[in-house]
Every structure is written in C-alpha cells, then in structure tokens.
Design an enzyme around this catalytic site. Sequence first.
Site, PDB file in Angstrom:
ATOM      1  N   CYS A   1      -5.422  -2.185  -8.862  1.00 28.71           N
ATOM      2  CA  CYS A   1      -6.142  -2.515  -7.636  1.00 28.71           C
ATOM      3  C   CYS A   1      -5.281  -2.173  -6.425  1.00 28.71           C
ATOM      4  O   CYS A   1      -5.244  -2.896  -5.452  1.00 28.71           O
ATOM      5  CB  CYS A   1      -6.573  -3.976  -7.629  1.00 28.71           C
ATOM      6  SG  CYS A   1      -5.317  -5.096  -8.202  1.00 28.71           S
ATOM      7  N   GLY A   2      -4.588  -1.064  -6.520  1.00 31.20           N
ATOM      8  CA  GLY A   2      -3.846  -0.563  -5.373  1.00 31.20           C
ATOM      9  C   GLY A   2      -2.717  -1.488  -4.968  1.00 31.20           C
ATOM     10  O   GLY A   2      -2.031  -2.056  -5.816  1.00 31.20           O
TER      11      GLY A   2
END
Lengths: 138, 294
Positions: free
Chosen positions: B89-90
């Site tokens: 998720c970055g």
Amino acid sequence: MPRTLAVEIVTPERIVYTNEVEFVVVPTFDGEMGVLPLHAPLVGVLKPGEVRVKYGDTTDWFAVSGGYIQVHEDKVIILADNAVSASQIDVEEARRTKERAQERLKEIGHAGDEVDGLALDLDWAEAQLRVGGSHAQV
Amino acid sequence: MPNLRDIRQRISNVQSTRQITRTMEMVATAKIRKAQSRIESARPYALSMMEVLGNVARFVRDAKHPLLEEHEKHERVVIVTVVSDRGLCGAFNSNILRMAEGLMREEAAQGAESDIIAFGKKAIGYFRYRGIEPMASYRDVSDKPSIEEARSIATRVIEAYSAGEIDGVKMVFNRFKNAAEHIAEIHDLLPIKHTVVEDETDAMQLNPEYVFEPSADAVLEHLLPTYVETLVYRALLESAASEQGARRSAMKSATDNASEMITSLTRTFNRARQGAITNEIAEIVGGAASLEDE
C-alpha cells in the site's frame, strides 16, 4: 397530535433507533427515569438495563449496556456503548455469556481489573436477558 | 539479439502480474466504500458525544480530573502507532512509522522514554526489528477495527495515565481525506487539553440550566474516558479507510507500470521477430544467388 419527543439511540458503530415518541424510560444509577415532552434539559449517566420507548399503544424495548442520555428541547439522545432492540437479542448467547462470566468470577474470587470487566459483561448479559426474555415478540 | 522465447515468457509473466495488481486494485476500491461508510456511521455518536461533553464542561469550569491534569514530570510517554496488517500500500505504513520514530527521538531529547502501542502487524514487525518491544500490540484487525479494540487501547492508556505511570499519550495515524489522499497526523490523546473541552463549549449555543444525573462531576468522570475511546475509534476507522485508499493507488500505478512494460516488451518482441525474418530472407536470397551462379 400530542407533543412528542424525537428519540435517537446511537452506539459508536451505528444508529440503532430513531423515532418520534411520547415517553422514554431509561435506567440511571439511581433507578429508572422517565422522560416526557417538555422535560428540562438534562445530561445523565446510564447503567446497563432496559430502555422503553412508548408511542400510541406501542412500546419498543431495548437493552443498553450503559452510556449517557441527553435531553434538550424535546430531543432525546441516548449514547449507548452497546444497544439492541428486544427482537434482536440473542437470548441463548446472552445466557452463555452470563454463565461464562459467573464461572470466571467464581474462579478469580477477588477484586481486580478483570473482575470489573466481567461485572460489566455480566450486567450487560443480564440486561439483555431481562429485555429479551420477556419482550422478544415486540 | 534477445531470444524470442524469453521475451514471450516475460510478457506473459508481466501479464499475470498485472492481472493480480488489477484485481487487488478493484478489491481495494470496493473496500474503501465500506470503510468510508463505517466512518459515516460512527459520526452521529461522535457528534452527540461532543455536544454532551461541551454541555457538561460548561458547568464544570475548573474540572479536576486525572485525565485533564498535566503531570509535572515528563518521563514516559506512550505512542500509539496505527498502521496496517498488510503491505502493498505504498508509503502508507512507512510514513507513520518514520513519524513515530521521529517522535521517539524528540521525546528522548526532552528526557522522556517512549513506549509503543502497535496497531497493525507492520508496526509490530518494524519495532521488534529495531529491538523495541511494544507494550501492547493488535493484529489482524486493521481492515475492520471495532470499538472493542479502541476501548482496549483507551483503557490501557487511561489506567496508566491515571496511575501516573505515563505522562502523555500521542497517537500517530493516517487521516482519511478522500479515496486518493490521506495525511499522516500526530494527535495528542492525553492529557486531554482543557481547550479541547472549552472549544466544544464555545461552539455550542448557550443552553439554559441543565439537570445532571447524578451530578455534573460524575457525568464528566464517565464522559472523559468515553471521549478518549471515541477519538481512538475514529483514528482506527480513518486509518482503515486510508489503507484501502493507499492500496488502491499503489496497485493502480503497479497496473499502469505493468501495462507500460508489456507495451515495450511487445515492441522488442516484434523487432526481434522482424529481425529473425529479415535474416531468414537474407539467407534464402543468398542461397538462391549462389545457386544461380552455378
């Protein structure tokens, strides 16, 4: 049309109930308290127990696990940690919770944090049993 | 000249990766909506709660409550870090964790030790790896936090604070702005600032006399812990929604990158194939020419 109260029962997770009613009864620490329209502004603490809401010939029952009530200008907000309407109560589940809590309490036997938590569970289960046992058909 | 078969293999690899990232993107998109509606349904309670707190606070002007009391010493603080259980998720987790570490350094500079409450597996792993054992950790709940977890966190810090074991509680989490944006924020949880309570009051229209049941002080005493719970619960919900948002963006750019890679690999593949054909033709032409010469 008689004067009514706008009642709202909310828990942190959702709105359980909203309605226009004539009479509300809530469990406070000093006993049950009834609220009629034109009630003075009030803020109170609730203990686990039953909330009754009356309009016309109908009465709705709820079990609450404690919380707060605010009455202001014919608006009643009941902030409950947990609340279920009588028809939604899982009586079996509540009974199991109650028995578990009682057994555990016997095992520990002395006061402490866990006991406080269990006592709350127990009150909540009993409130559900009282309301669910007698008024599930509503 | 790269091998045709190798290129074909790579294209199909990238294609299946893209299939996966695209699916994850769609799953995240669906989950954002659910997480958002959970924030929505928590709002009425939070708003009413603030209103009640504001009303009570007006009547207990100089309230004495352990949670409002600032400790004279500043030796030990608790940092509640709210992240996710899963990666992909970055920068969602690393932003928070870096912020939490920065906070620890700041506190250390002021002579205070920090304890961590880790919400989400990523925080547990991060701090364990650095030799910091969280005083409490919560796992497998980050995508669907319930009030139970919030209550458990709140109870822990409230008890420690009231007992004087800790002198402050801060919470680091991602605030949900919209599906594409979330902001890493630090929030002071304890002590509860008098101003918080009073600001709420000023926003309220002045109401006539209130009746308190059993008494204003007693109501306040019950209300403050609930207030902390509500704050924590909200942070958990916002973080859950942000996590899905962050994952969707991360997976979207992964999908885009995969598509780009497929385009360029296809181009290489075509060039290589054309090269091979040209080669073959040249050989045939050469062969024919050598036959004619005879």
